[in-house]
Design an enzyme around this catalytic site. Structure first.
Site, PDB file in Angstrom:
ATOM      1  N   GLY A   1      38.616  -7.991  26.527  1.00 53.57           N
ATOM      2  CA  GLY A   1      39.786  -7.446  25.852  1.00 53.57           C
ATOM      3  C   GLY A   1      39.713  -5.941  25.803  1.00 53.57           C
ATOM      4  O   GLY A   1      38.638  -5.360  25.998  1.00 53.57           O
TER       5      GLY A   1
ATOM      6  N   CYS B   1      32.302  -9.538  28.455  1.00 50.79           N
ATOM      7  CA  CYS B   1      32.732  -8.156  28.261  1.00 50.79           C
ATOM      8  C   CYS B   1      32.967  -7.874  26.772  1.00 50.79           C
ATOM      9  O   CYS B   1      32.019  -7.850  26.008  1.00 50.79           O
ATOM     10  CB  CYS B   1      33.961  -7.885  29.120  1.00 50.79           C
ATOM     11  SG  CYS B   1      34.271  -6.138  29.316  1.00 50.79           S
ATOM     12  N   TYR B   2      34.212  -7.698  26.326  1.00 50.21           N
ATOM     13  CA  TYR B   2      34.427  -7.504  24.887  1.00 50.21           C
ATOM     14  C   TYR B   2      33.834  -8.664  24.106  1.00 50.21           C
ATOM     15  O   TYR B   2      33.294  -8.484  23.004  1.00 50.21           O
ATOM     16  CB  TYR B   2      35.929  -7.368  24.577  1.00 50.21           C
ATOM     17  CG  TYR B   2      36.195  -7.171  23.092  1.00 50.21           C
ATOM     18  CD1 TYR B   2      36.031  -5.924  22.502  1.00 50.21           C
ATOM     19  CD2 TYR B   2      36.571  -8.249  22.283  1.00 50.21           C
ATOM     20  CE1 TYR B   2      36.243  -5.740  21.144  1.00 50.21           C
ATOM     21  CE2 TYR B   2      36.781  -8.080  20.918  1.00 50.21           C
ATOM     22  CZ  TYR B   2      36.612  -6.821  20.352  1.00 50.21           C
ATOM     23  OH  TYR B   2      36.819  -6.649  19.012  1.00 50.21           O
TER      24      TYR B   2
ATOM     25  N   HIS C   1      32.867  -9.583  34.455  1.00 50.93           N
ATOM     26  CA  HIS C   1      33.889 -10.640  34.450  1.00 50.93           C
ATOM     27  C   HIS C   1      33.585 -11.687  35.516  1.00 50.93           C
ATOM     28  O   HIS C   1      33.942 -11.504  36.676  1.00 50.93           O
ATOM     29  CB  HIS C   1      35.271 -10.039  34.705  1.00 50.93           C
ATOM     30  CG  HIS C   1      35.779  -9.258  33.539  1.00 50.93           C
ATOM     31  ND1 HIS C   1      36.502  -9.830  32.523  1.00 50.93           N
ATOM     32  CD2 HIS C   1      35.633  -7.956  33.206  1.00 50.93           C
ATOM     33  CE1 HIS C   1      36.796  -8.923  31.620  1.00 50.93           C
ATOM     34  NE2 HIS C   1      36.277  -7.772  32.010  1.00 50.93           N
TER      35      HIS C   1
ATOM     36  N   GLU D   1      35.056 -14.415  35.987  1.00 51.25           N
ATOM     37  CA  GLU D   1      36.241 -15.189  36.371  1.00 51.25           C
ATOM     38  C   GLU D   1      36.984 -14.615  37.568  1.00 51.25           C
ATOM     39  O   GLU D   1      37.824 -15.281  38.153  1.00 51.25           O
ATOM     40  CB  GLU D   1      37.205 -15.328  35.181  1.00 51.25           C
ATOM     41  CG  GLU D   1      37.733 -14.029  34.589  1.00 51.25           C
ATOM     42  CD  GLU D   1      36.765 -13.406  33.577  1.00 51.25           C
ATOM     43  OE1 GLU D   1      35.571 -13.766  33.596  1.00 51.25           O
ATOM     44  OE2 GLU D   1      37.199 -12.553  32.799  1.00 51.25           O
TER      45      GLU D   1
ATOM     46  N   SER E   1      65.814 -29.531  40.347  1.00 52.03           N
ATOM     47  CA  SER E   1      66.223 -28.387  41.170  1.00 52.03           C
ATOM     48  C   SER E   1      65.782 -28.566  42.608  1.00 52.03           C
ATOM     49  O   SER E   1      66.207 -27.840  43.488  1.00 52.03           O
ATOM     50  CB  SER E   1      65.584 -27.116  40.613  1.00 52.03           C
ATOM     51  OG  SER E   1      64.179 -27.163  40.811  1.00 52.03           O
ATOM     52  N   GLY E   2      64.890 -29.545  42.835  1.00 51.39           N
ATOM     53  CA  GLY E   2      64.321 -29.671  44.170  1.00 51.39           C
ATOM     54  C   GLY E   2      63.023 -28.889  44.285  1.00 51.39           C
ATOM     55  O   GLY E   2      62.318 -28.990  45.274  1.00 51.39           O
ATOM     56  N   GLY E   3      62.705 -28.102  43.248  1.00 49.91           N
ATOM     57  CA  GLY E   3      61.425 -27.396  43.215  1.00 49.91           C
ATOM     58  C   GLY E   3      60.303 -28.364  42.846  1.00 49.91           C
ATOM     59  O   GLY E   3      60.565 -29.493  42.417  1.00 49.91           O
ATOM     60  N   VAL E   4      59.067 -27.897  43.015  1.00 47.49           N
ATOM     61  CA  VAL E   4      57.925 -28.790  42.809  1.00 47.49           C
ATOM     62  C   VAL E   4      57.816 -29.248  41.347  1.00 47.49           C
ATOM     63  O   VAL E   4      57.605 -30.426  41.069  1.00 47.49           O
ATOM     64  CB  VAL E   4      56.615 -28.094  43.234  1.00 47.49           C
ATOM     65  CG1 VAL E   4      55.417 -28.977  42.960  1.00 47.49           C
ATOM     66  CG2 VAL E   4      56.669 -27.751  44.707  1.00 47.49           C
ATOM     67  N   ASP E   5      57.999 -28.315  40.402  1.00 48.44           N
ATOM     68  CA  ASP E   5      57.747 -28.662  38.996  1.00 48.44           C
ATOM     69  C   ASP E   5      58.705 -29.737  38.491  1.00 48.44           C
ATOM     70  O   ASP E   5      58.272 -30.752  37.934  1.00 48.44           O
ATOM     71  CB  ASP E   5      57.857 -27.415  38.105  1.00 48.44           C
ATOM     72  CG  ASP E   5      56.946 -26.302  38.574  1.00 48.44           C
ATOM     73  OD1 ASP E   5      56.005 -26.608  39.334  1.00 48.44           O
ATOM     74  OD2 ASP E   5      57.178 -25.142  38.209  1.00 48.44           O
TER      75      ASP E   5
ATOM     76  N   LYS F   1      49.961 -24.455  38.022  1.00 48.70           N
ATOM     77  CA  LYS F   1      50.741 -24.807  39.216  1.00 48.70           C
ATOM     78  C   LYS F   1      49.927 -25.630  40.224  1.00 48.70           C
ATOM     79  O   LYS F   1      50.419 -26.615  40.773  1.00 48.70           O
ATOM     80  CB  LYS F   1      51.229 -23.521  39.883  1.00 48.70           C
ATOM     81  CG  LYS F   1      52.186 -23.734  41.017  1.00 48.70           C
ATOM     82  CD  LYS F   1      53.589 -23.716  40.496  1.00 48.70           C
ATOM     83  CE  LYS F   1      54.615 -23.938  41.580  1.00 48.70           C
ATOM     84  NZ  LYS F   1      55.966 -23.921  41.029  1.00 48.70           N
TER      85      LYS F   1
END
Ligand code: XMP
Length: 523
Positions: free
Chosen positions: A57, A84-85, A180, A182, A233-237, A379
Site C-alpha cells: 500500500g 511490502c507495506y 511484490h 504477485e 449480449s452474446g458476450g462470455v459473461d 474472467k
C-alpha cells in the site's frame, strides 16, 4: 457463503492487490480481498480465514491514522504473509522498526540473495546448483523500509537496499517480504504463494467442477420456483451465467437478447442459434435495430451515443421482460473485479472517461432481485467455468465486445451504409487474424470506420471512399493495453484484402496507440 478453505487478503491500497488474488486462485485457493478499514475483529471472527495476507500500500506506518490490521489478526493462530507495506505493518506492530526512505527507496527490479537459514517458504528458491552466487529477481516498490525485525523473526533473504527482504517467524507462521511476489517481474513469486498456502494447510479445493455444483445449488435455493430473466449480449459473461442458471432451473429462465442493430456480421444469428437451438433455452430475440438506429440518427457525440443506447436498452429490455410475466429475478454476469471495493486514499471522485453501458438501475426500477452467479469469479475463471459447462471453445475465447457495439467503432455520425461497410471489413480483419493463428494471442481486435473519405485509385479510376482503422491490443484486464506488433506482411496483406473485398474502403490505417494514453475503443 462458500464452504472452501478461505484466505483473507487485507487490502492496504496497493495497485496490484488483485494480482495476489489471481495468483491464489491459480493455486485453487479461495480468497477474498477486503479493504483494511472494513476488517475489524468481528469481521475476522466471522470470516474464519485459514490464512491472511496483508497487501502492499502507498501509506507510511508513521502517518496519522496509518492503515492497520485488527489486533486479533495476530492472535487468531493463522499464518500471515505480509507484503511490502504489509511487512512494515507487521514489524511495526510486533516490535520491530520501520524507517523513512532517505536514499533506501527502491523501485523496480532487484535481486535477493539467501542467508545461511532455509525454510520451506522458500522451496524452489535459490537452487543449490546456482552455487554461492544464487539469487532471485524480485520487484520492489517501497519508500520506507524495515530497519529492525520484530522479536521471533529471522532473515532468509537480503537485497542490497533491503537487508530484510525475506523474513519469517517460523514458530508463529508469520512471513513477511519487502518485494511484490504477485507481479510477473518476480518470476518465482507464484512459487512463494504456493509454499505459503501449503504451509497454511490449504487443500486446493477451489475448482470449477466444485464451483459449478455449488453455484447450481445456490441458484435453486435463491430462486425457488420463481421466474428469472437474463439479458444476453452474446458476450462470455452473460452467456456463461445464462447456461449455468438454465442448468439450475431450466425453463424458469428466459433470456432476452436485445439486437440494437450494432452487432457484427452474423452475430445475432449465431447467438440465437446457439442458445435457442443448441441449448433449447427460452429466448426472446428483440430486433430493435430500427428503434436504436433511428434514435442515433445525426448523433455524433460519443457520450450522447452511449447514453442514448444505454437508455433505450433499459426501455427495450423492460418491455420484453414484462412480456415474460411475473419474473422476480434478474440475472447478471457481474464478475469479482466489479465487486471488490477498492481502497481510495485520495477520497475524491474519479473522472468519468466513458459512460459504460450496462443494466445499472434496472433491478430497482423493475422491482427485481439480482441473481449473480459469477460474483466470486475472475474472467479467466468464467472461461474455465464455460469450458466446464460445455460451451464451444471458440465462443468462450471470443474477444470482448462492448455493450454499445459498433456505435463506438464508427466515430461521427452512424449510418446503415457505414455500419454495413464496417461489418464486412471487420470480418475480413478477424479472418486474417485467425488465418495467421493470432486470435488467442490478441486480447481484443476490431476495425473502426473513420469519419473521413480519402482519394484513391483503383484500376484506372479515381475512388473517394472511407478510411478504416485497425486496432489490436494485448492486455490483462482492459485497464491498460499495448498495441499488438503485427508484421508488415500481415498488415500489408490485410489492407489489400480489405480494399479488394469491401466496397467503400480505399485506405487502411493501423492504430499503434497504447492505453493510456489512448483507450481501446475509439469512443
Ligand atoms: P476502453 O475503450 O474504455 O475499453 O479502453 C476497455 C474495455 O471495455 C470495453 N468497453 C465496454 N464494454 N460496455 C461494455 O460492456 C461499454 O460501454 C464499454 N465501453 C468499452 C472495450 O471493448 C474494452 O474491452
Amino acid at each position: 457463503m462458500t464452504q472452501h478453505d478461505r484466505l483473507l487478503i487485507i487490502d492496504f491500497g496497493s495497485q496490484v492487490t488483485q494480482l495476489i488474488a489471481r495468483r491464489l486462485r491459480e493455486l485453487n485457493v479461495y480468497c477474498e480481498i477486503h479493504p483494511y478499514n472494513r476488517v475489524d475483529d468481528a469481521f475476522l471472527a466471522a470470516f474464519k480465514p485459514k490464512a491472511i495476507i496483508f497487501s502492499g500500500g502507498p501509506a507510511s506506518v508513521f502517518a496519522d491514522g496509518a492503515p492497520m490490521p485488527p489486533a486479533s489478526a495476530f492472535t487468531a493462530g493463522v499464518p500471515i504473509l505480509g507484503i511490502c507495506y504489509g511487512q512494515q505493518v507487521m514489524m511495526h506492530v510486533l516490535g520491530g522498526k520501520v524507517e523513512r526512505g532517505h536514499g533506501t527507496a527502491e523501485f523496480g527490479r532487484a535481486y535477493v540473495s539467501p542467508t545461511a537459514l532455509t525454510h520451506p517458504i522458500l522451496a524452489g528458491w535459490f537452487p543449490p546448483e546456482d552455487g554461492p552466487l544464487s539469487r532471485e529477481q524480485v520487484w520492489m516498490s517501497h519508500g520506507d523500509h524495515v530497519s529492525e525485525i520484530a522479536p521471533g523473526f529471522a532473515v532468509y533473504g537480503t537485497s542490497p537496499n533491503a537487508p530484510f527482504a525475506i523474513t519469517a517467524d517460523p514458530s508463529r507462521h508469520f512471513y513477511a517480504v519487502q518485494f511484490h511476489p504477485e507481479v510477473h517481474h518476480t518470476p518465482k513469486g507464484a512459487q512463494l504463494y504456493e509454499n505459503f498456502v501449503k504451509l497454511a494447510g490449504f487443500k486446493g479445493d477451489w475448482t470449477m467442477g466444485a464451483y459449478r455444483e455449488e453455484a447450481i445449488a445456490k441458484i435453486r435455493a435463491q430462486v425457488g420456483d420463481q421466474k428469472v430473466i437474463c439479458g444476453l449480449s452474446g458476450g462470455v459473461d452473460s452467456s456463461v451465467a445464462a447456461v449455468l442458471i438454465h442448468e439450475a432451473i431450466g425453463d424458469q429462465l428466459t433470456c432476452v437478447f436485445v439486437d440494437h442493430g450494432l452487432l457484427r456480421l452474423g452475430e445475432a444469428e449465431q447467438v440465437v442459434t446457439m442458445f435457442r437451438d443448441h441449448y433449447q433455452m427460452p429466448l426472446i430475440h428483440a430486433d430493435e435495430s430500427a428503434l436504436f438506429l433511428g434514435a442515433l440518427e445525426g448523433v455524433s457525440d460519443p457520450e450522447v451515443k452511449r447514453k442514448t443506447i444505454g437508455r433505450l436498452f433499459i426501455d427495450v429490455f423492460q418491455k420484453h421482460a414484462t412480456a415474460v410475466g411475473g419474473a422476480k429475478f434478474l440475472a447478471q454476469g457481474t464478475l469479482y473485479p466489479d465487486v471488490i471495493e477498492s481502497v481510495s486514499f485520495s477520497g475524491g471522485p474519479s473522472v468519468t472517461i466513458k459512460s459504460h453501458h450496462n443494466v445499472g438501475g434496472l433491478p430497482e426500477k423493475m422491482g427485481l432481485k439480482l441473481v449473480e452467479p459469477l460474483r466470486e469469479l475472475f474472467k479467466d475463471e468464467v472461461r474455465a467455468l464455460g469450458h466446464e459447462l460445455g460451451l464451444p471453445p471458440a465462443f468462450i475465447g471470443r474477444h470482448p465486445f462492448p455493450g454499445p457495439g459498433l456505435a463506438i467503432r464508427c466515430p461521427g455520425e452512424i449510418t446503415t451504409e457505414k455500419l454495413d461497410i464496417l461489418r464486412r471489413a471487420d470480418a475480413v480483419y478477424i479472418d486474417q487474424i485467425r488465418k495467421y493463428g493470432l486470435y488467442d494471442e490478441i486480447w481484443q481486435a476490431f476495425a473502426a470506420i473513420l469519419p473521413m473519405k480519402t482519394v484513391g485509385v483503383m484500376g484506372d479510376g479515381r475512388t473517394y471512399d472511407y478510411a478504416l482503422a485497425l486496432r489490436a491490443v494485448t492486455s490483462v484486464d482492459g485497464m491498460t493495453a499495448d498495441y499488438y506488433p503485427f508484421t508488415h506482411e500481415f498488415l500489408g496483406e490485410t489492407a489489400t484484402r480489405i480494399i479488394n473485398e469491401v466496397n467503400g474502403i480505399n485506405r487502411v490505417f493501423y492504430d499503434c496507440t497504447s492505453k493510456p494514453p489512448g483507450t481501446i475503443e475509439l469512443e
